[in-house]
Design a protein around this motif. Structure first.
Motif, PDB file in Angstrom:
ATOM      1  N   UNK A  21      11.348  71.465  -3.052  1.00  0.00           N
ATOM      2  CA  UNK A  21      10.437  70.383  -2.668  1.00  0.00           C
ATOM      3  C   UNK A  21      11.166  69.042  -2.685  1.00  0.00           C
ATOM      4  N   UNK A  22      10.612  68.096  -1.952  1.00  0.00           N
ATOM      5  CA  UNK A  22      11.179  66.739  -1.938  1.00  0.00           C
ATOM      6  C   UNK A  22      11.193  66.155  -3.340  1.00  0.00           C
ATOM      7  N   UNK A  23      10.130  66.374  -4.085  1.00  0.00           N
ATOM      8  CA  UNK A  23      10.030  65.828  -5.442  1.00  0.00           C
ATOM      9  C   UNK A  23      11.146  66.368  -6.344  1.00  0.00           C
ATOM     10  N   UNK A  24      11.406  67.655  -6.245  1.00  0.00           N
ATOM     11  CA  UNK A  24      12.480  68.248  -7.043  1.00  0.00           C
ATOM     12  C   UNK A  24      13.818  67.661  -6.630  1.00  0.00           C
ATOM     13  N   UNK A  25      14.024  67.484  -5.323  1.00  0.00           N
ATOM     14  CA  UNK A  25      15.283  66.892  -4.856  1.00  0.00           C
ATOM     15  C   UNK A  25      15.428  65.472  -5.413  1.00  0.00           C
ATOM     16  N   UNK A  26      14.348  64.721  -5.397  1.00  0.00           N
ATOM     17  CA  UNK A  26      14.380  63.377  -5.984  1.00  0.00           C
ATOM     18  C   UNK A  26      14.776  63.428  -7.459  1.00  0.00           C
ATOM     19  N   UNK A  27      14.233  64.380  -8.184  1.00  0.00           N
ATOM     20  CA  UNK A  27      14.566  64.532  -9.606  1.00  0.00           C
ATOM     21  C   UNK A  27      16.046  64.811  -9.794  1.00  0.00           C
ATOM     22  N   UNK A  28      16.640  65.600  -8.918  1.00  0.00           N
ATOM     23  CA  UNK A  28      18.069  65.883  -9.012  1.00  0.00           C
ATOM     24  C   UNK A  28      18.895  64.632  -8.723  1.00  0.00           C
ATOM     25  N   UNK A  29      18.489  63.872  -7.707  1.00  0.00           N
ATOM     26  CA  UNK A  29      19.254  62.677  -7.343  1.00  0.00           C
ATOM     27  C   UNK A  29      19.123  61.558  -8.372  1.00  0.00           C
ATOM     28  N   UNK A  30      18.036  61.519  -9.101  1.00  0.00           N
ATOM     29  CA  UNK A  30      17.835  60.458 -10.095  1.00  0.00           C
ATOM     30  C   UNK A  30      18.215  60.884 -11.504  1.00  0.00           C
ATOM     31  N   UNK A  31      18.584  62.144 -11.682  1.00  0.00           N
ATOM     32  CA  UNK A  31      19.010  62.608 -12.987  1.00  0.00           C
ATOM     33  C   UNK A  31      17.890  63.051 -13.909  1.00  0.00           C
ATOM     34  N   UNK A  32      16.679  63.128 -13.389  1.00  0.00           N
ATOM     35  CA  UNK A  32      15.549  63.610 -14.189  1.00  0.00           C
ATOM     36  C   UNK A  32      15.744  65.089 -14.503  1.00  0.00           C
ATOM     37  N   UNK A  33      16.312  65.831 -13.558  1.00  0.00           N
ATOM     38  CA  UNK A  33      16.580  67.260 -13.732  1.00  0.00           C
ATOM     39  C   UNK A  33      17.974  67.556 -13.194  1.00  0.00           C
ATOM     40  N   UNK A  34      18.545  68.657 -13.639  1.00  0.00           N
ATOM     41  CA  UNK A  34      19.857  69.081 -13.148  1.00  0.00           C
ATOM     42  C   UNK A  34      19.673  70.212 -12.143  1.00  0.00           C
ATOM     43  N   UNK A  35      20.430  70.131 -11.068  1.00  0.00           N
ATOM     44  CA  UNK A  35      20.375  71.173 -10.041  1.00  0.00           C
ATOM     45  C   UNK A  35      21.137  72.403 -10.529  1.00  0.00           C
ATOM     46  N   UNK A  36      20.540  73.557 -10.354  1.00  0.00           N
ATOM     47  CA  UNK A  36      21.203  74.805 -10.716  1.00  0.00           C
ATOM     48  C   UNK A  36      22.421  74.991  -9.818  1.00  0.00           C
ATOM     49  N   UNK A  37      23.546  75.407 -10.385  1.00  0.00           N
ATOM     50  CA  UNK A  37      24.755  75.598  -9.577  1.00  0.00           C
ATOM     51  C   UNK A  37      24.553  76.533  -8.386  1.00  0.00           C
ATOM     52  N   UNK A  38      23.677  77.523  -8.521  1.00  0.00           N
ATOM     53  CA  UNK A  38      23.422  78.435  -7.408  1.00  0.00           C
ATOM     54  C   UNK A  38      22.734  77.739  -6.241  1.00  0.00           C
ATOM     55  N   UNK A  39      21.847  76.805  -6.540  1.00  0.00           N
ATOM     56  CA  UNK A  39      21.194  76.042  -5.468  1.00  0.00           C
ATOM     57  C   UNK A  39      22.180  75.080  -4.811  1.00  0.00           C
ATOM     58  N   UNK A  40      23.068  74.513  -5.617  1.00  0.00           N
ATOM     59  CA  UNK A  40      24.104  73.642  -5.068  1.00  0.00           C
ATOM     60  C   UNK A  40      25.003  74.427  -4.115  1.00  0.00           C
TER      61      UNK A  40
END
Length: 70
Positions: free
Chosen positions: A32-51
């Motif tokens: 989701x866009x919201x999850x992507x925003x969280x990754x870009x702002x450092x609220x959450x870390x992106x799983x290496x598999x998704x990267x």
């Protein structure tokens, strides 16, 4: 084999280089866009598999054609 999550800057730069919006980048990896925003702002870390999935699927800039003199 352990792969680290990408940094916020790596996520932001890769998306921009691909010419994608946050919503477009998220849709590419079924997120989701919201999850992507969280990754870009450092609220959450992106799983290496998704990267890795994003790196495989993202559009790449086309190479510039060389100028030739006729």
């Amino acid at each position: 084999f352990k792969k680290d999550s990408p940094t916020q800057q790596e996520i932001r730069d890769a998306r921009a280089d691909a010419g994608l919006t946050q919503a477009g980048a998220a849709a590419l990896i079924y997120s989701t866009r919201r999850t992507w925003q969280d990754w870009e702002t450092g609220v959450a870390r992106m799983h290496p598999g998704l990267w890795e999935l994003f790196e495989i699927k993202r559009p790449r800039p086309k190479p510039k054609e060389y100028l030739t003199w006729d």
